[in-house]
Write a protein that holds these residues in place. Sequence first.
Motif, PDB file in Angstrom:
ATOM      1  N   TRP A   1       0.835  -1.205   0.000  1.00  0.00           N
ATOM      2  CA  TRP A   1       0.000   0.000   0.000  1.00  0.00           C
ATOM      3  C   TRP A   1       0.866   1.250   0.000  1.00  0.00           C
ATOM      4  O   TRP A   1       0.623   2.209  -0.735  1.00  0.00           O
ATOM      5  N   GLY A   2       1.915   1.245   0.831  1.00  0.00           N
ATOM      6  CA  GLY A   2       2.799   2.398   0.889  1.00  0.00           C
ATOM      7  C   GLY A   2       3.575   2.611  -0.399  1.00  0.00           C
ATOM      8  O   GLY A   2       3.814   3.744  -0.819  1.00  0.00           O
ATOM      9  N   GLN A   3       3.968   1.514  -1.046  1.00  0.00           N
ATOM     10  CA  GLN A   3       4.757   1.614  -2.275  1.00  0.00           C
ATOM     11  C   GLN A   3       3.898   1.913  -3.493  1.00  0.00           C
ATOM     12  O   GLN A   3       4.350   2.549  -4.444  1.00  0.00           O
ATOM     13  N   ASN A   4       2.677   1.429  -3.474  1.00  0.00           N
ATOM     14  CA  ASN A   4       1.779   1.609  -4.622  1.00  0.00           C
ATOM     15  C   ASN A   4       0.381   1.950  -4.120  1.00  0.00           C
ATOM     16  O   ASN A   4      -0.415   1.052  -3.835  1.00  0.00           O
ATOM     17  N   PRO A   5       0.043   3.245  -4.000  1.00  0.00           N
ATOM     18  CA  PRO A   5      -1.260   3.649  -3.450  1.00  0.00           C
ATOM     19  C   PRO A   5      -2.458   3.108  -4.233  1.00  0.00           C
ATOM     20  O   PRO A   5      -3.559   3.042  -3.689  1.00  0.00           O
ATOM     21  N   PHE A   6      -2.230   2.722  -5.483  1.00  0.00           N
ATOM     22  CA  PHE A   6      -3.347   2.194  -6.271  1.00  0.00           C
ATOM     23  C   PHE A   6      -3.866   0.864  -5.715  1.00  0.00           C
ATOM     24  O   PHE A   6      -4.956   0.438  -6.052  1.00  0.00           O
ATOM     25  N   THR A   7      -3.085   0.194  -4.885  1.00  0.00           N
ATOM     26  CA  THR A   7      -3.526  -1.082  -4.311  1.00  0.00           C
ATOM     27  C   THR A   7      -4.440  -0.891  -3.102  1.00  0.00           C
ATOM     28  O   THR A   7      -4.899  -1.868  -2.515  1.00  0.00           O
ATOM     29  N   ALA A   8      -4.691   0.341  -2.712  1.00  0.00           N
ATOM     30  CA  ALA A   8      -5.363   0.621  -1.436  1.00  0.00           C
ATOM     31  C   ALA A   8      -6.692  -0.104  -1.287  1.00  0.00           C
ATOM     32  O   ALA A   8      -6.983  -0.660  -0.218  1.00  0.00           O
ATOM     33  N   ASN A   9      -7.531  -0.109  -2.320  1.00  0.00           N
ATOM     34  CA  ASN A   9      -8.846  -0.741  -2.182  1.00  0.00           C
ATOM     35  C   ASN A   9      -8.728  -2.229  -1.874  1.00  0.00           C
ATOM     36  O   ASN A   9      -9.447  -2.762  -1.013  1.00  0.00           O
TER      37      ASN A   9
END
Length: 677
Positions: A615-623
């Motif tokens: 999540w921290g490295q790639n905000p697009f994974t947040a959901n």
Amino acid sequence: MFSGLHDIDWSSMVHAYGSAEEVPGLLLALRSSDEEERDRALSRFYGAVHHQGDVYACTVASLPFLFELADDTATPGRDDVVELLVSIGSEAVGRGDVEYVGHIDFAGAARVVRGRAETFVGFACDPDVRVRRAAVPGLGLFVDDVARASKVLRGRMADEPSFVVQLLIVEAMANLALRLPEHAEEATAWFTALAADPHAVPETRLAAVVQRARCAPGQVDDGTVAAAIELLREADVGGAEEAWGSPPRPAVPGDGPPQIVAAFEDLERHRSVHSPTADLLRTFHGTLAERVPARTTLLAEQLRSRDPGARLDAIRMSTELMAGWRGDHARLVMLVAEHLGASHPQVAAEAAAALNSCHAIAEPAREALAAYVGGPDGWCSARPHVRRGHQEAVQALARLGDVRAVPSLVAALDGGEDGWRAVQVAGRLPQAAERLVPLVCDHLRSLDLAHHAVDMSARSALSALVGLADGAVEAIAETLDAAVARELWSIASSALDALAAFGPSAAPALRTIRPLIAHGAARPAAVAALWAIGGDPGEVVRPALGLLDDRAVGIGKAADVLAGIGPHAREALPRLRDLLADGDEWNRVSCANALWEIGGVPEAPVVLDTLLQAWGQNPFTANEVVACLERMGDAAVPAVPQLRAELLRPERRGRFVSIGDDEELQRICRVLIERLV
């Protein structure tokens, strides 16, 4: 003219689409007396030689000849040439400090335009207002002598009769201050004096307020916004419709997918501006950034303008605010909804489009949308803006799950007029499945799967049938059979995903699905469908494990299948643990989720660490991450600080950075914090 043009080895250079040997012809065409020939050459130059702002060696080689054209007062369309020079120069100066490999040469172009800075000074004083308008931005970008540039800009302001050019002069002064900070204090003082000058027109004073804020964003306060609003009111004299009109439609391939054609039309609309202060106000909104209440207050004033063009621009800026920043947008939604009743159909259509694009937060506009839609007749209106407005409003209503959209959707699917738009939202109305499923099935069956551009339409129809969730298995299975027979694996995979959503009720399709678990392109979707429909771990675990070792066809899909199987897939645990070190954040998230679903609490520490790092490295994974955290229950307690930090972010985030994804992300974060704390 053009001495030495043919001495250059143009064929040794390239542009965006290959050899640059056409460049001499384009340069010659730019001096043609035939306007259409010039327009074609200019369009090609922007599209290939200056493609999306890139500057190639051939672009740099063109600069002396472009300057020669611009210097010659007999050149037709000189302003277009000067504008092209400024565009090339601005990109070059902005990116010239970065080293590029290959054929890109920003640094070379930057040296050329800076070396011709005095030429731009001359252009900025040209008798032709169009040339001045094109040239003035260059004064803030290419003149490195601060004193010289400042003196020229002040002189131009004193002599310039066009307030539109005055706005550009103020912007150029701000660009100069931002580029050369030693000039910032002097520029700020000039902006302050200009903003208070009673002899300056309100638009120019407004520009001074905005550009001062841009140069010193930390000094922006409520008084800055209030001053801008007051000047905006003074400047609002109203505009005639013919002063802006409808933007031209772009040329798009006639045989392209209708969704792509519509996307190009939308792009052209969003590139168009309809009021002279539109770019200035967009700059101000950019400076205000996350100050959502202040921007909403400013937009409220913009939306009250007497000029329909200014209101149209304001609606688009409202969409940009809601799409880009979090906050309470209910007031802005209602302000936009009021324009559904605008006397100008293009303004009403833009309001409907805005509400459709922000459907996840459009609930306050539900009744206004329903009133605007009325009956289904507007769907096929011969008036383009009326048709567009009706269709956008119907889609917005449907996305809200409102059955008042159904008559228009039925009319569209029955008559075939823009039926693809109806299909896009039909799945949001499962309560109308009895009426819509047969029509969407007919639409799906009518698609020519052999057509090279049908994938998007097929996926849309399949997705709609999944949303309607009633009586569609047969049509989907037929599509799967047809796609497999033609080896159209993209469509076959979409059909498999759709069948998977129906679970055991899609059992008749298993005869087609089982052989596909061995086919490379369709394997992930086939394995997922086999599990969802057949539900036999013994039949699925081994194929899913095989997919974990096949990066080409999708580790994530296999991990999702194994997660669905749960503890019966324990033999996958060692491989899933190994994949937590995969270089792709999406794969790591899927594998961590599967590890939790299969191994449970003992795996919690490594699962949580993997999820939060991804999540921290790639905000697009947040959901996907927060969905997994929700399933982990109390084991997710250590994630609370990151959940809180997410809610403090002002900008939209989530998988597609869409309003819907972001609103769902915020919702789950709040639920988790309340549950875990």
